[in-house]
Design an enzyme around this catalytic site. Structure first.
Site, PDB file in Angstrom:
ATOM      1  N   ASP A 349       0.835  -1.192   0.000  1.00 28.94           N
ATOM      2  CA  ASP A 349       0.000   0.000   0.000  1.00 28.94           C
ATOM      3  C   ASP A 349       0.878   1.253   0.000  1.00 28.94           C
ATOM      4  OD1 ASP A 349      -2.670   1.361   0.535  1.00 28.94           O
ATOM      5  OD2 ASP A 349      -1.559   1.975   2.320  1.00 28.94           O
ATOM      6  N   GLU A 385       1.661  -0.425  -5.010  1.00 24.91           N
ATOM      7  CA  GLU A 385       0.722   0.645  -5.322  1.00 24.91           C
ATOM      8  C   GLU A 385       1.608   1.876  -5.510  1.00 24.91           C
ATOM      9  OE1 GLU A 385      -3.434   2.520  -3.658  1.00 24.91           O
ATOM     10  OE2 GLU A 385      -1.811   2.219  -2.220  1.00 24.91           O
TER      11      GLU A 385
END
Length: 710
Positions: A349, A385
């Site tokens: 993330d 990401e």
């Protein structure tokens, strides 16, 4: 714990955390600036603190001891003594029980109160004030674990990147409403490992399950007070512990059993991990772990005013990857999940945050160098990401070798194309062929692009064709959260409708989007439930919706069942044709003199697309010819792969187009493999001659195979 600990030995500084070696438990915790560390032991229900043990030994800022009388199951926490001087970055408060960073099992959730904050809530001095209230009674407790587990002959499926089909799922939401899973196992690791869940994944054809965060996380106080929770879980507090709320048994072995079961079915497990921030928030957040253990060492603080935090994440704080203790924690955590929990990879993330050393994103930073040289971590699946919220944080295409990336350029381009936006033919071609403009220059291959149409963050596939605007009112935040630039189109009516024509168009658009995804170069990722028409009622930021808005609905209507069968079919076509799973980018020219190119772009009249054609803003139709004899790749035994010659036709215009089938490679005709005008993808007429006009419907995708005449 029924008896007091009477023996305290010096112990060792490593391994960190609480480690049961079969004879006792070693405790080791890092804190450079603490003046004293106390180990707090609790009774079996975790309510009463029964003993405190001061750690007398310290080696290289690691405080440690060994308790020969301790056993697995022991509940514990820490208290750290030191200066409380927020202006200097120090926030020690020994009145706060702290979760240990290396805890492998965290029991309970905090019962929120002002006692969890290191300062006095409501004080005019805000976080400069000091709170003497003890919070231990309302805090989660760490639990000593016995890591023994019989893995048997478990081994990673070891699926090649090019063969992957990723399925992004939430542990709870996937099975919470599944009628064939017993109620006591719904929403758990055990439920995900049961036959109905595994069989759905297997029959669908996915190879890899990417689980949304399962690291122990906390529900924000403001959500709890509104009767909600942090459903998505991007609010980590422990990087070693699987969140116990997803365990039907309350044991971490349940997670291991889930992984073992999925592996047996040939399915990989990838974890979505959040190493960029923690649940402690900014300077006004609670003191739960890292802040109280050594705030200066764990977090990135403002250089000119260390009272405040650098926030590249939008969550109040950022872990400091420049600190060796943080880097070691991250590496130890990753290795633990691979070696002890047998997971196959990670999706990081806000991965740009991990690349920040001073301020700017450095794609060759210490974090990436450390992973690349690690004999364990360098061999697993690594997905970024590739952005964060800081300046220069958008880094799509810039991650190093060995990394794949979520490609939001793919998402936006394909959405906009099928929505009917003009001037996208060139962009469409780039995304269909693996985004070489993003990945080829760095030496990466098409599989560096993780292609997706929808993900947990944003509209589901169904909502993408049902809503023009977000509808996040259920979040009780006046609808400001969630993105506004969704490239969505409601097909003429906002929200659900009984109009059969609109519903038919929406179904066709879903088929178009899914087929484009599966027939593109790169690694396709499906959002769980998209294959069965899952809707979030227009909510494109359902992070706090732990209810039917987010959970998969397994009672399927006819359209949902049709979509499921269609999705299975196109995944099967992808697996059947290695042309969609190339290891190398197309060259766009003949491999040998006099031959057809490995890929040919076609206009609706059957002619090859010229430079000027790409610049026509009104053009929404494109044909792509793939030469199956020019794969230039081999199978696992070194045998040269070949495929059929395929023709992909895409028409995002609302009107039908007569697409002239090209004359390439001698005498042949064309067999239709798929046409999205049909509910099941099967057209009424399945064979056409070279030079014949194919009736390509408005907003339709078709796939044809070249059959040579005998």
């Amino acid at each position: 714990m029924t008896n007091m600990i009477t023996a305290v030995w010096p112990g060792r500084p490593y391994p960190r955390g609480a480690y049961w070696d079969g004879e006792g438990v070693n405790f080791a915790i890092f804190s450079e600036h603490a003046e004293k560390i106390e180990l707090c032991l609790f009774d079996a229900n975790g309510r009463n603190e029964v003993q405190r043990i001061e750690l007398q030994e310290r080696t290289n800022w690691v405080w440690h001891c060994f308790l020969p009388e301790a056993r697995p199951g022991l509940l514990y926490g820490f208290r750290a003594h030191g200066p409380y001087r927020p202006q200097e970055g120090h926030r020690f408060n020994s009145n706060k029980l702290l979760i240990e960073p290396y805890a492998k099992d965290i029991v309970g959730t905090p019962r929120w109160s002002d006692a969890h904050f290191g300062y006095r809530i409501g004080s005019k001095d805000a976080d400069l004030s000091f709170n003497r209230r003890d919070n231990a009674g309302n805090m989660p407790k760490c639990r000593v674990v016995d890591q023994t587990f019989i893995w048997g002959n478990d081994h990673p499926p070891d699926i090649h990147w090019r063969d992957m089909v990723i399925y992004e799922a939430h542990v709870k939401g996937f099975t919470m409403q599944h009628p064939d899973i017993p109620p006591q196992f719904r929403g758990t690791y055990a439920g995900l490992a049961m036959d109905p869940a595994v069989e759905h994944l297997r029959r669908l054809g996915v190879t890899t399950v990417e689980l949304m965060p399962v690291h122990a996380f906390l529900d924000d106080r403001h959500l709890v007070e509104r009767g909600m929770r942090n459903y998505w879980g991007y609010n980590s507090i422990g990087f070693m512990a699987p969140d116990i709320r997803y365990s039907a048994s309350g044991q971490i072995s349940e997670f291991k059993t889930m992984v073992k079961t999925l592996h047996k079915a040939g399915i990989e497990v990838i974890l979505d991990v959040v190493y960029n921030h923690t649940a402690e928030g900014n300077q006004l957040g609670p003191t739960l772990s890292y802040r109280g253990i050594d705030n200066v060492s764990y977090y990135r603080l403002m250089g000119d005013n260390p009272r405040y935090y650098m926030d590249y994440t939008g969550c109040g704080n950022t872990l400091d990857m420049q600190q060796s203790c943080v880097l070691q924690l991250m590496m130890d955590s990753l290795r633990y999940w691979v070696l002890e929990m047998h997971v196959d990879g990670f999706r990081f993330d806000l991965a740009s945050t991990l690349a920040r050393e001073l301020h700017e994103v450095n794609r060759l930073g210490t974090f990436f160098d450390t992973i690349r040289q690690d004999p364990v971590l360098s061999t697993i699946k690594l997905i970024a990401e590739p952005w964060d919220l800081g300046e220069g944080g958008y880094q799509v295409g810039n991650f190093p070798l060995g990394w794949a990336e979520w490609n939001d350029k793919y998402r936006d381009s394909i959405r906009a194309y099928w929505k009917g936006d003009e001037g996208l033919i060139g962009e469409l071609a780039q995304r269909l062929t693996g985004s070489s403009d993003l990945y080829q220059r760095s030496g990466r291959k098409p599989h560096a692009s993780i292609n997706f149409i929808s993900a947990h963050d944003g509209f589901t596939l169904h909502d993408l064709v049902t809503y023009n605007d977000k509808h996040n009112e259920a979040n009780l935040e006046a609808n400001p959260n969630g993105g506004d630039n969704n490239h969505s189109w409601n097909c003429g009516v906002e929200g659900e409708t009984g109009d059969p024509a609109i519903n038919a168009l929406r179904s066709r658009q879903k088929r178009n989007l899914l087929a484009t995804l599966l027939f593109s170069q790169g690694v396709p990722m499906l959002l769980a439930g998209d294959e069965i028409g899952r809707s979030q009622q227009g909510n494109n930021n359902a992070y706090c919706q732990d209810n039917a808005i987010s959970w998969l609905k397994w009672e399927l209507g006819q359209q949902d069942s049709d979509l499921l069968e269609f999705t299975r079919r196109i995944i099967g076509l992808r697996k059947q044709h290695p042309l969609f799973r190339r290891s190398y980018f197309f060259q766009g020219h003949p491999i040998r003199a006099g031959e057809v190119k490995d890929i040919v772009w076609l206009n609706p009249d059957g002619s090859e697309t010229r430079d000027d054609d790409w610049n026509q803003p009104s053009s929404r139709c494109l044909g792509v010819y793939f030469d199956g004899g020019k794969l230039q790749q081999t199978d696992g035994r070194g045998r040269l792969l070949r495929d059929d010659n395929l023709l992909l036709l895409l028409n995002a215009h609302h009107e039908d187009i007569a697409f002239t089938l090209p004359e390439l490679r001698g005498q042949h005709h064309w067999e239709v493999l798929l046409d999205t005008l049909s509910v099941n993808g099967t057209p009424e007429i399945s064979r056409y001659n070279t030079g014949q006009a194919y009736p390509l419907g408005g907003r339709v995708l078709a796939l044809l195979k070249q059959i040579h005449s005998t």
